[in-house]
Design an enzyme around this catalytic site. Structure first.
Site, mmCIF file in Angstrom:
data_model
loop_
_atom_site.group_PDB
_atom_site.id
_atom_site.type_symbol
_atom_site.label_atom_id
_atom_site.label_comp_id
_atom_site.label_asym_id
_atom_site.label_seq_id
_atom_site.Cartn_x
_atom_site.Cartn_y
_atom_site.Cartn_z
ATOM 1 N N HIS A 89 0.825 -1.215 0.000
ATOM 2 C CA HIS A 89 0.000 0.000 0.000
ATOM 3 C C HIS A 89 0.861 1.267 0.000
ATOM 4 O O HIS A 89 0.452 2.304 0.532
ATOM 5 C CB HIS A 89 -0.999 -0.011 1.167
ATOM 6 C CG HIS A 89 -2.064 -1.066 0.981
ATOM 7 N ND1 HIS A 89 -3.171 -0.868 0.194
ATOM 8 C CD2 HIS A 89 -2.137 -2.340 1.431
ATOM 9 C CE1 HIS A 89 -3.904 -1.976 0.192
ATOM 10 N NE2 HIS A 89 -3.293 -2.889 0.931
ATOM 11 N N GLY A 105 -7.938 -14.221 -8.271
ATOM 12 C CA GLY A 105 -8.362 -13.548 -7.041
ATOM 13 C C GLY A 105 -7.554 -13.953 -5.825
ATOM 14 O O GLY A 105 -8.009 -13.799 -4.700
ATOM 15 N N GLY A 161 -4.568 -12.702 -4.904
ATOM 16 C CA GLY A 161 -3.621 -11.689 -4.435
ATOM 17 C C GLY A 161 -2.236 -11.829 -5.053
ATOM 18 O O GLY A 161 -1.281 -11.226 -4.580
ATOM 19 N N SER A 180 -3.140 -12.054 -10.697
ATOM 20 C CA SER A 180 -3.589 -12.742 -11.903
ATOM 21 C C SER A 180 -4.160 -11.721 -12.886
ATOM 22 O O SER A 180 -4.028 -11.876 -14.100
ATOM 23 C CB SER A 180 -4.637 -13.799 -11.559
ATOM 24 O OG SER A 180 -5.682 -13.224 -10.800
ATOM 25 N N SER A 181 -4.773 -10.642 -12.373
ATOM 26 C CA SER A 181 -5.350 -9.654 -13.296
ATOM 27 C C SER A 181 -4.259 -8.860 -14.005
ATOM 28 O O SER A 181 -4.352 -8.629 -15.214
ATOM 29 C CB SER A 181 -6.326 -8.729 -12.569
ATOM 30 O OG SER A 181 -5.730 -8.212 -11.417
ATOM 31 N N ASP A 199 1.737 -3.996 -9.523
ATOM 32 C CA ASP A 199 1.499 -5.339 -10.062
ATOM 33 C C ASP A 199 1.823 -5.408 -11.545
ATOM 34 O O ASP A 199 2.476 -6.338 -12.020
ATOM 35 C CB ASP A 199 0.025 -5.744 -9.849
ATOM 36 C CG ASP A 199 -0.376 -5.681 -8.392
ATOM 37 O OD1 ASP A 199 0.523 -5.542 -7.535
ATOM 38 O OD2 ASP A 199 -1.581 -5.761 -8.111
HETATM 39 C C1 GLA Z 1 -2.887 -4.400 -5.060
HETATM 40 C C2 GLA Z 1 -2.728 -3.249 -6.046
HETATM 41 C C3 GLA Z 1 -1.309 -2.685 -6.008
HETATM 42 C C4 GLA Z 1 -0.871 -2.364 -4.580
HETATM 43 C C5 GLA Z 1 -1.171 -3.530 -3.640
HETATM 44 C C6 GLA Z 1 -0.918 -3.198 -2.203
HETATM 45 O O1 GLA Z 1 -2.109 -5.489 -5.441
HETATM 46 O O2 GLA Z 1 -3.026 -3.665 -7.358
HETATM 47 O O3 GLA Z 1 -1.223 -1.548 -6.832
HETATM 48 O O4 GLA Z 1 -1.462 -1.195 -4.127
HETATM 49 O O5 GLA Z 1 -2.507 -3.980 -3.763
HETATM 50 O O6 GLA Z 1 0.434 -2.972 -1.973
#
Ligand code: GLA
Length: 396
Positions: free
Chosen positions: A36, A123, A125, A128-129, A179
């Site tokens: 974050h 989904g 974390g 995958s998207s 990501d």
């Molecule tokens: C998701 C978001 C990223 C980042 C993380 C938290 O994966 O896509 O941009 O903010 O949460 O670090």
């Protein structure tokens, strides 16, 4: 599925021969630390995984893109002349969003038939998207270059930005760049130390003598994650605005040092907002310390920082929840574990733990047992390989 099996399935769905098929791939990611912080202009430290989205593609001569997936019954047809109409698709909205952003950025969209194969859990974390977005952008940009006789390689940082815009503007999640950047720019056995204010980055070799990064998936359905994510983002913006009354030159939390924050934290009137900002400021410090620790081969220190990061995400940013906390606590009970933390947005998803190589099986057994006893369903485990970022696969 192997690439060959994907090609075979492509032929079963769309017909024709294998001669004119192209293959593109882009991976999921694990974030080692720096959660974050990306949308606050801070630092992150992700690595691309060997789990990935693979797309088998064949160009068409009309304005149509057809989508299929190896693990879904859905078949989707996109009309390239009106891409705004697919926002409500259950599957295919990421692809439509990417193509929409590519058109806006001036790329020539080329009709094609596509088959998607994802090995990154949906989904979970592990982005995958982003893997779908970056692979789709890369293939569309490659076809656009070919249509226009451009021979330069596709700019992968731009593909990351297009993926992020698709998610922000089309899918409606206000995510940062981490990501997509990791998926586009990852390198085998390296993590990316990325400064999200200006996208400058450094590839840091991951040498984990005697240790492995083990990912554990809570398998929790993520439900309200997207709205809570957007809410956290808004809280950070509110905190920044209050700090800016004394620090007008600071454009994001990522450029505010811990000292500057401590001298001005009283300006943040809301206690919850203050907790969120405290997390971001100190998480940024932990990323820098982690890069130093890993560069020096100090795995014990890196492990400590991982565990501190989890505590901050649990107590200050409040994005963990009982499933992630249970997995993280169970991980820390196993001998030979140097550190453990949630990775990604939180609210479910995965943890990543630094585990002695000869304890990995014990880790999976013991954490799995504790988790299932407390939560009532099982977790999944992956010993992660750090792989390469998005690319066309030509040698098959
Ligand atoms: C998701 C978001 C990223 C980042 C993380 C938290 O994966 O896509 O941009 O903010 O949460 O670090």
């Amino acid at each position: 599925m192997t690439v060959q099996e994907c090609k075979q399935q492509f032929i079963e769905i769309y017909g024709g021969s294998m001669d004119d098929l192209r293959v593109f791939a882009s991976p999921g990611r694990v974030n080692l630390i720096g959660e974050h912080t990306d949308y606050n202009g801070g630092f992150v430290f992700p690595a691309a995984l060997s789990m990935r989205t693979t797309i088998v593609a064949r160009k068409r001569t009309d304005n149509v893109v057809r989508l299929a997936a190896t693990d879904l019954p859905d078949r989707v047809t996109l009309d390239l002349s009106d891409l705004s109409q697919y926002k409500d698709l259950k599957w295919g909205d990421y692809q439509a969003g990417v193509l929409d952003e590519m058109a806006k950025a001036g790329y020539t969209l080329v009709g094609c038939d596509l088959l998607y194969d994802d090995t990154t859990p949906h989904g979970g974390g592990l982005s995958s998207s982003a893997a779908i977005e970056v692979a789709t952008a890369l293939l569309a940009a490659t076809f656009s270059h070919e249509a226009n006789g451009i021979t330069e390689p596709v700019d992968m940082v731009e593909m990351a930005k297009i993926g992020q815009k698709a998610e922000n503007n089309y899918v409606g999640v206000n995510c940062g760049i981490m990501d997509q950047f990791a998926s586009a720019m990852g390198k085998e056995n390296h993590a990316i130390f990325l400064d999200c204010k200006d996208l400058s980055y450094q590839l840091v070799p991951i040498q984990m003598a005697g240790y492995k990064l083990v990912i554990a998936n809570t398998n929790k359905k993520r439900g309200l994650a997207d709205s809570k994510y957007n809410e956290r983002r808004a809280e950070c913006e509110k905190g920044l605005a209050q700090l800016q009354t004394a620090l007008p030159d600071k454009s994001c939390l990522g450029v505010i040092s811990a000292e500057e924050f401590e001298a001005n934290r009283h300006l943040i009137s809301d206690e919850t907002v203050c907790k969120r900002v405290t997390h971001v400021i100190y998480e940024d410090e932990r990323v820098k310390a982690s890069v130093r620790a890993l560069t020096d081969g100090d795995l014990a220190e890196f492990g400590r920082l991982m565990t501190q990061s989890h505590a901050s995400l649990r107590d200050l940013y409040e994005v963990t929840g009982v499933e992630l906390d249970t997995l993280q606590e169970a991980a820390m009970q196993v001998e030979g574990v140097l550190g453990s933390r949630m990775t990604g947005a939180g609210f479910g998803g995965c943890t990543v733990s630094l585990v002695a190589e000869d304890r990995v099986e014990q880790f999976i057994r013991e954490c799995g047992k504790t988790y299932e006893e407390k939560i009532g369903y099982s977790a999944s485990f992956y010993v992660s390989e750090i792989g390469d970022g998005g690319r066309e696969i030509c040698d098959m």
